[in-house]
Design a protein around this motif. Structure first.
Motif, PDB file in Angstrom:
ATOM      1  N   LEU A  95      -9.179  11.644   5.786  1.00 49.70           N
ATOM      2  CA  LEU A  95      -8.801  11.019   4.522  1.00 49.70           C
ATOM      3  C   LEU A  95      -7.424  11.494   4.081  1.00 49.70           C
ATOM      4  O   LEU A  95      -6.581  10.696   3.638  1.00 49.70           O
ATOM      5  CB  LEU A  95      -9.845  11.322   3.451  1.00 49.70           C
ATOM      6  CG  LEU A  95      -9.564  10.783   2.047  1.00 49.70           C
ATOM      7  CD1 LEU A  95      -9.434   9.267   2.069  1.00 49.70           C
ATOM      8  CD2 LEU A  95     -10.659  11.215   1.079  1.00 49.70           C
ATOM      9  N   GLY A  96      -7.153  12.797   4.213  1.00 42.38           N
ATOM     10  CA  GLY A  96      -5.852  13.325   3.822  1.00 42.38           C
ATOM     11  C   GLY A  96      -4.725  12.725   4.624  1.00 42.38           C
ATOM     12  O   GLY A  96      -3.664  12.389   4.085  1.00 42.38           O
ATOM     13  N   GLY A  97      -4.949  12.547   5.934  1.00 42.65           N
ATOM     14  CA  GLY A  97      -3.920  11.946   6.763  1.00 42.65           C
ATOM     15  C   GLY A  97      -3.630  10.512   6.384  1.00 42.65           C
ATOM     16  O   GLY A  97      -2.470  10.087   6.332  1.00 42.65           O
ATOM     17  N   ARG A  98      -4.668   9.744   6.105  1.00 46.23           N
ATOM     18  CA  ARG A  98      -4.456   8.334   5.764  1.00 46.23           C
ATOM     19  C   ARG A  98      -3.838   8.176   4.376  1.00 46.23           C
ATOM     20  O   ARG A  98      -3.037   7.256   4.143  1.00 46.23           O
ATOM     21  CB  ARG A  98      -5.787   7.579   5.837  1.00 46.23           C
ATOM     22  CG  ARG A  98      -5.625   6.064   5.784  1.00 46.23           C
ATOM     23  CD  ARG A  98      -4.685   5.575   6.851  1.00 46.23           C
ATOM     24  NE  ARG A  98      -4.540   4.109   6.853  1.00 46.23           N
ATOM     25  CZ  ARG A  98      -3.466   3.480   7.275  1.00 46.23           C
ATOM     26  NH1 ARG A  98      -2.429   4.159   7.733  1.00 46.23           N
ATOM     27  NH2 ARG A  98      -3.413   2.155   7.262  1.00 46.23           N
ATOM     28  N   LEU A  99      -4.173   9.055   3.439  1.00 48.06           N
ATOM     29  CA  LEU A  99      -3.563   8.980   2.112  1.00 48.06           C
ATOM     30  C   LEU A  99      -2.044   9.138   2.196  1.00 48.06           C
ATOM     31  O   LEU A  99      -1.310   8.529   1.419  1.00 48.06           O
ATOM     32  CB  LEU A  99      -4.156  10.057   1.198  1.00 48.06           C
ATOM     33  CG  LEU A  99      -5.545   9.778   0.636  1.00 48.06           C
ATOM     34  CD1 LEU A  99      -6.041  10.977  -0.167  1.00 48.06           C
ATOM     35  CD2 LEU A  99      -5.547   8.519  -0.227  1.00 48.06           C
ATOM     36  N   ALA A 100      -1.581   9.954   3.136  1.00 45.42           N
ATOM     37  CA  ALA A 100      -0.135  10.117   3.291  1.00 45.42           C
ATOM     38  C   ALA A 100       0.523   8.800   3.663  1.00 45.42           C
ATOM     39  O   ALA A 100       1.637   8.505   3.221  1.00 45.42           O
ATOM     40  CB  ALA A 100       0.151  11.170   4.370  1.00 45.42           C
ATOM     41  N   ASP A 101      -0.166   7.976   4.468  1.00 47.87           N
ATOM     42  CA  ASP A 101       0.376   6.670   4.827  1.00 47.87           C
ATOM     43  C   ASP A 101       0.316   5.685   3.659  1.00 47.87           C
ATOM     44  O   ASP A 101       1.180   4.819   3.515  1.00 47.87           O
ATOM     45  CB  ASP A 101      -0.420   6.065   6.000  1.00 47.87           C
ATOM     46  CG  ASP A 101      -0.244   6.849   7.297  1.00 47.87           C
ATOM     47  OD1 ASP A 101       0.819   7.474   7.467  1.00 47.87           O
ATOM     48  OD2 ASP A 101      -1.173   6.826   8.125  1.00 47.87           O
ATOM     49  N   LEU A 102      -0.710   5.805   2.824  1.00 44.45           N
ATOM     50  CA  LEU A 102      -0.966   4.795   1.801  1.00 44.45           C
ATOM     51  C   LEU A 102      -0.253   5.060   0.481  1.00 44.45           C
ATOM     52  O   LEU A 102       0.269   4.137  -0.143  1.00 44.45           O
ATOM     53  CB  LEU A 102      -2.470   4.671   1.548  1.00 44.45           C
ATOM     54  CG  LEU A 102      -3.335   4.252   2.751  1.00 44.45           C
ATOM     55  CD1 LEU A 102      -4.788   4.111   2.340  1.00 44.45           C
ATOM     56  CD2 LEU A 102      -2.831   2.944   3.358  1.00 44.45           C
TER      57      LEU A 102
END
Length: 499
Positions: free
Chosen positions: A72-79
């Protein structure tokens, strides 16, 4: 400042002088706090009145939140933007460190450690994503990846050393409070050193169902593993928890296959460098994390080192990691990721095999620890540059956080799996070699050394497996990762601009 519209394919600005120091601080802190509390646990327990069976949750709460939230933390960086995610992670991590250092009860400290793990889960993936986006492929990126990997390995080793020194000289609360000034400095540097986020396409949606499933699934997996020492592998508690994890993660894969904006695009794993990097990270971390643990136990329980002396004994490991990283940085352009991962994995395996032969009840630092530490650490240090490069090789800019979160999750889950399995291996080997001890007596130095030797032997086998898997899975040439099969969407929801 006012900016003109930027296409999704526009190049990011070159890295500023503070970018890399901030990212290295992230990796160092995240790794440090996975190990720094270990030596302080007895003092924490006696001061706050922990029950013996609950003390391990000071470690487990961090591992559980960190492992469960990495994707989740990794994808939040993209979003939502990389700088926003980094700053939020620092704020959460620093606040939790302060609360933990001031804790007055076991519950407060465990809760603080869990929140600290959540902050770390936001920090770790964005650091690798920023390196991939802002450092040019080739020598510049290789150097950044080398320092990034070395910072993580050094953080784990220094955590053991610093935990002993701080606990002996200042008290256990300092192992939590020491993070606060470091976070404040990093936050100040982030404001000017990390390029600002700017949206270049329509606002993407977070894959809520995928986030819930992968968080619950990985948390259940880590929970089942960290409790095996207390409940046993065959207990209903362990079997039920691991079965629930398998069901949740299988459901996550089904959801991701059909999600329009998935948390993890499964097509990434069909790209051979990405797949091989994650398999390598899983297996290497399984051996490496456990080796740290058993080296510390051997020094204290068999060689009777105090906390400070045991921590200082990890200095050769730190030196070896630096040496291995320098070798990889200078050679990755010539020999390639695949060759370095295979060579580093085999060298690390040789070091752990040497440990398995050298640890004994009457061992000495020079004879049982120094040589194996140097060989293993040089091999492990050689792996970080090619590992980070392979894990993000050919990945679109808008999915670097996704790929980084996946790599960090593989490393964390590997560490949890390896430690759980090798603790069982060591315990079984120790029990099998106990002789002449009365019922209820704990294993003596000889039996403990035999158990640790068996664990090091399995760690060596895991690194051999990592090298073999890379030799088979990693293609000789890197190609772009396959694109998503879903309807077109911007390659990157956010790009970065200079502040």
């Amino acid at each position: 400042m006012t900016t003109s519209p930027t296409s999704p394919t526009s190049s990011p600005p070159p890295p500023g002088p503070l970018l890399l120091p901030v990212l290295l601080t992230v990796q160092f802190l995240v790794s440090l706090d996975m190990s720094v509390v270990n030596i302080a646990l007895p003092d924490m327990g006696s001061d706050l009145g922990f029950a013996p069976e609950s003390l391990t949750w000071v470690v487990n709460a961090y591992a559980l939140a960190f492992g469960g939230l990495l994707m989740l933390g990794g994808r939040l960086a993209d979003l939502v933007g990389r700088r926003r995610t980094l700053v939020a992670g620092f704020l959460v991590f620093g606040a939790a460190s302060l609360v933990g250092g001031l804790a007055q009860s076991p519950g407060q400290l465990i809760a603080a450690r869990a929140v600290q793990g959540a902050g770390a889960a936001a920090l770790a993936p964005v650091a690798l994503a920023l390196i991939t986006v802002h450092f040019t492929a080739g020598r510049e990126r290789a150097r950044a990846l080398g320092l990034w990997g070395a910072s993580g390995a050094l953080g784990g080793a220094v955590g053991i050393m610093a935990g002993g020194l701080l606990t002996d000289w200042v008290g256990w609360r300092s192992v939590m409070l020491i993070n606060v000034p470091v976070v404040l400095v990093a936050l100040a540097a982030s404001r000017s050193g990390i390029p600002a986020d700017r949206r270049t396409g329509p606002a993407p949606r977070l894959d809520v169902a995928g986030a819930l499933l992968v968080t619950a699934g990985t948390s259940a997996l880590v929970l089942g593993l960290v409790r095996t020492e207390a409940h046993g592998w065959g207990s209903a508690t362990t079997v039920g928890t691991l079965a629930a994890a398998a069901v949740l993660l299988a459901a996550f894969c089904v959801v991701e296959r059909h999600a329009r904006g998935p948390l993890l695009r499964l097509g990434l794993l069909t790209h051979r460098p990405v797949l091989s990097a994650n398999v390598f990270a899983l297996l290497m971390s399984s051996g490496q994390f456990a080796a740290f643990y058993f080296t510390s136990l051997y020094l204290q329980d068999v060689m009777a080192y105090g906390p400070t002396r045991a921590g200082a004994a990890f200095l050769p490991f730190c030196a070896g990691v630096v040496a291995g990283t320098v070798i990889a940085t200078r050679t990755v352009g010539r020999v390639g990721e695949r060759a370095l991962l295979v060579a580093g994995g085999l060298l690390g395996a040789a070091g752990f095999a040497w440990f398995a032969l050298a640890v004994e009840a009457g061992g000495t630092f020079a004879g049982s620890v120094l040589g194996p530490s140097l060989v293993a650490s040089v091999g492990i240090g050689m792996c970080f540059v090619p590992l980070g490069a392979a894990a993000t090789s050919g990945v679109a800019a808008g999915e670097t956080g996704m790929a980084s979160g996946l790599l960090n999750a593989s490393r964390q889950l590997g560490g949890s799996i390896g430690l759980a399995v090798l603790v069982t291996v060591a315990s079984s080997a120790s029990s099998a070699t106990r002789a002449g001890e009365g019922p209820g007596a704990g294993p003596g130095p000889g039996a403990l050394a035999e158990g640790y030797a068996a664990a090091f032997g399995v760690a060596a086998a895991l690194l051999v497996g990592a090298a073999v898997a890379t030799a088979v899975l990693h293609g000789r040439r890197s190609a772009p990762a396959p694109s998503a099969a879903t309807p077109p969407r911007p390659a990157e929801a956010y790009v970065s601009e200079e502040s």
